[in-house]
Design a protein around this motif. Structure first.
Motif, PDB file in Angstrom:
ATOM      1  N   CYS A 254      45.969  -1.058  -1.406  1.00 18.23           N
ATOM      2  CA  CYS A 254      45.646   0.136  -0.624  1.00 18.23           C
ATOM      3  C   CYS A 254      46.747   0.451   0.388  1.00 18.23           C
ATOM      4  O   CYS A 254      47.505  -0.430   0.790  1.00 18.23           O
ATOM      5  CB  CYS A 254      44.324  -0.051   0.116  1.00 18.23           C
TER       6      CYS A 254
ATOM      7  N   HIS B  52      44.838   6.459   2.943  1.00 21.78           N
ATOM      8  CA  HIS B  52      44.568   6.828   1.551  1.00 21.78           C
ATOM      9  C   HIS B  52      43.376   6.061   0.993  1.00 21.78           C
ATOM     10  O   HIS B  52      43.067   4.956   1.436  1.00 21.78           O
ATOM     11  CB  HIS B  52      45.772   6.506   0.659  1.00 21.78           C
TER      12      HIS B  52
ATOM     13  N   LEU C 109      42.257   4.601  -2.859  1.00 19.27           N
ATOM     14  CA  LEU C 109      42.993   4.180  -4.055  1.00 19.27           C
ATOM     15  C   LEU C 109      42.213   4.600  -5.297  1.00 19.27           C
ATOM     16  O   LEU C 109      41.119   4.100  -5.539  1.00 19.27           O
ATOM     17  CB  LEU C 109      43.158   2.654  -4.036  1.00 19.27           C
TER      18      LEU C 109
ATOM     19  N   GLN D  89      47.503   6.772  -5.008  1.00 16.62           N
ATOM     20  CA  GLN D  89      47.046   6.805  -3.620  1.00 16.62           C
ATOM     21  C   GLN D  89      46.624   8.239  -3.305  1.00 16.62           C
ATOM     22  O   GLN D  89      47.448   9.150  -3.363  1.00 16.62           O
ATOM     23  CB  GLN D  89      48.176   6.378  -2.672  1.00 16.62           C
TER      24      GLN D  89
END
Ligand code: ADP
Ligand code: MG
Length: 395
Positions: A187, A191, A193, A204
């Motif tokens: 990750c 963001h 994932l 992302q």
């Protein structure tokens, strides 16, 4: 609202406590986060889609190499002293309690042909344990990353995640999918994932809640119902049975557009009604991941709320892995004006997530807390999920 993410041992503190414990300084300090899954539940063992984000809560490891085959493990978070093992005697399912997680990573690395000649490791974590926030994956990934760096293995984040999953599956003996370890390893800040668990391709997806005036709350119910462990295996077997009856390798291969026909085929083939429900959930949740991605990409984060709630209904009614406490979080949060909510993780307790306007966050959190008090449940833990960085070296 409580947020224990800030209570981390600093690298300096962990270095000092390692030095006091082992008598030499560590060679570095690493961190790996826990996670929440935004959408896509019970899909990762069906080759499906998931969409986790890393939490600011991390497991941290101070580590030094050894050359004499000794593996010494200590956690500042559990009572008891140093667990001392030999790397060449590590064997699956040998017990070791909490130490099986980091020891399993050493075992998996060695099984994969990497020469790990021993290590001193001290762990310290702020990821709540057993709350469905992947404290176990954080422990595994931080151990793997530290050893990869120190022994010059050059493993990619995805390679580390797969080795960590192998440690948990084969060494500890927990049949988890790969989502938790991938989330902790891969990750990035700000963001979520988007992960395809069939081939581990990933993207992302920008998920800047603050910029949108939104919050994602984690509500830790602080309960874990005993039903959970056997139920996970049963759901897994049911999904495999569904795929077998449909003549496909995994449920991932069933497109959402063909779900209705497939459910008719299953019913006609005499499949257990539970298998029909499980297939509907998995294929539906894969579709919900796609929906949420589309909304996030279009900047319509608010519209993801009802999709989260639909995911909860599916987990509650079709997969039947929710529980009264999780249902109450979703019900109370939505009644108080949340945009949407769902249980996250394996269910039967653990945590739920609530998407809410920032201006409403405190009101919604309070409503959930009051609903818990009125039901006679212990107070839940509530904190904001800030999309954070994956595993990394700190010093
Ligand atoms: P989750 O991953 O959802 O938190 P698990 O049951 O998979 O729950 O993993 C929790 C286990 O991981 C704990 O029972 C303990 O054995 C181990 N663990 C997690 N964090 C720590 C820690 N800080 N120190 C020692 N062991 C830990
Ligand atoms: Mg776990």
């Amino acid at each position: 609202m409580t947020d224990h993410a800030e209570q981390h041992a600093s690298p300096t503190e962990l270095t000092a406590s390692f030095t006091e414990l082992y008598g030499t300084a560590p060679e570095g300090v690493w961190a790996a986060p826990g996670r929440v899954n935004l959408i896509g539940e019970y899909t990762d063992f069906n080759d499906g889609f998931v969409m986790p984000l890393a939490l600011p809560h991390t497991a941290r490891a101070a580590v030094a190499r050894r050359t004499d085959g000794e593996l010494r493990l200590h956690s500042t978070d559990v009572p008891g002293g140093v667990v001392q093992l030999r790397v060449d005697e590590l064997a699956p399912h040998a017990g070791h309690g909490w130490a099986a997680y980091p020891a399993g990573v050493v075992w998996a690395l060695r099984e994969a042909g990497h020469e790990i000649t021993g290590a001193d490791i001290q762990l310290s974590s702020t990821v709540p344990t057993g709350a469905g926030l992947s404290s176990s994956a954080a422990l595994e990934v931080v151990t793997g990353l530290a050893l990869s760096d120190l022994f010059g293995l050059g493993l990619t984040a995805a390679e580390l995640a797969v080795l960590a999953q192998r440690a948990e599956n084969a060494f500890v003996g927990v049949p988890c999918g790969v989502m938790d370890q991938m989330a902790s390893a891969c990750c990035t800040d700000g963001h979520a994932l988007h992960l395809d668990t069939r081939d581990l391709t990933q993207r992302q997806v920008p998920f800047d809640l603050a910029a949108q005036g939104l919050r994602l709350l984690v509500v830790d119910t602080r309960v874990k119902h005993a039903l959970g462990d056997g139920a996970y295996a049963e759901r897994r077997a049911g999904c495999e049975e569904g795929a077998r009856l449909l003549g496909i390798r995994t449920l991932r291969e069933l497109p959402y557009a063909e779900l209705g026909t497939a459910l008719d085929t299953l019913a006609a083939s005499g499949a257990d009604e539970s298998v029909v429900r499980y297939v509907r959930h998995v294929v539906g949740d894969n579709q919900r991941v796609e929906q949420v991605i589309g909304l996030l990409d279009a900047g319509q984060v608010r519209a993801a709320g009802p999709v989260l709630t639909a995911g909860h209904v599916s987990l509650r009614d079709d997969l039947r892995v929710s529980c009264a406490e999780l249902d109450l979080v979703v019900e109370a949060a939505n009644a108080a004006g949340a945009l949407g909510a769902r249980m996250t993780g394996g269910g039967f307790g653990g945590s739920a997530i609530v998407l809410v306007e920032e201006s409403q966050a405190d009101t919604v959190a309070k409503s959930v807390q009051e609903a818990f008090a009125a039901a006679g449940y212990a107070a839940p833990g509530v904190f904001p999920a800030v999309p954070s960085a994956g595993a990394r070296r700190l010093v």
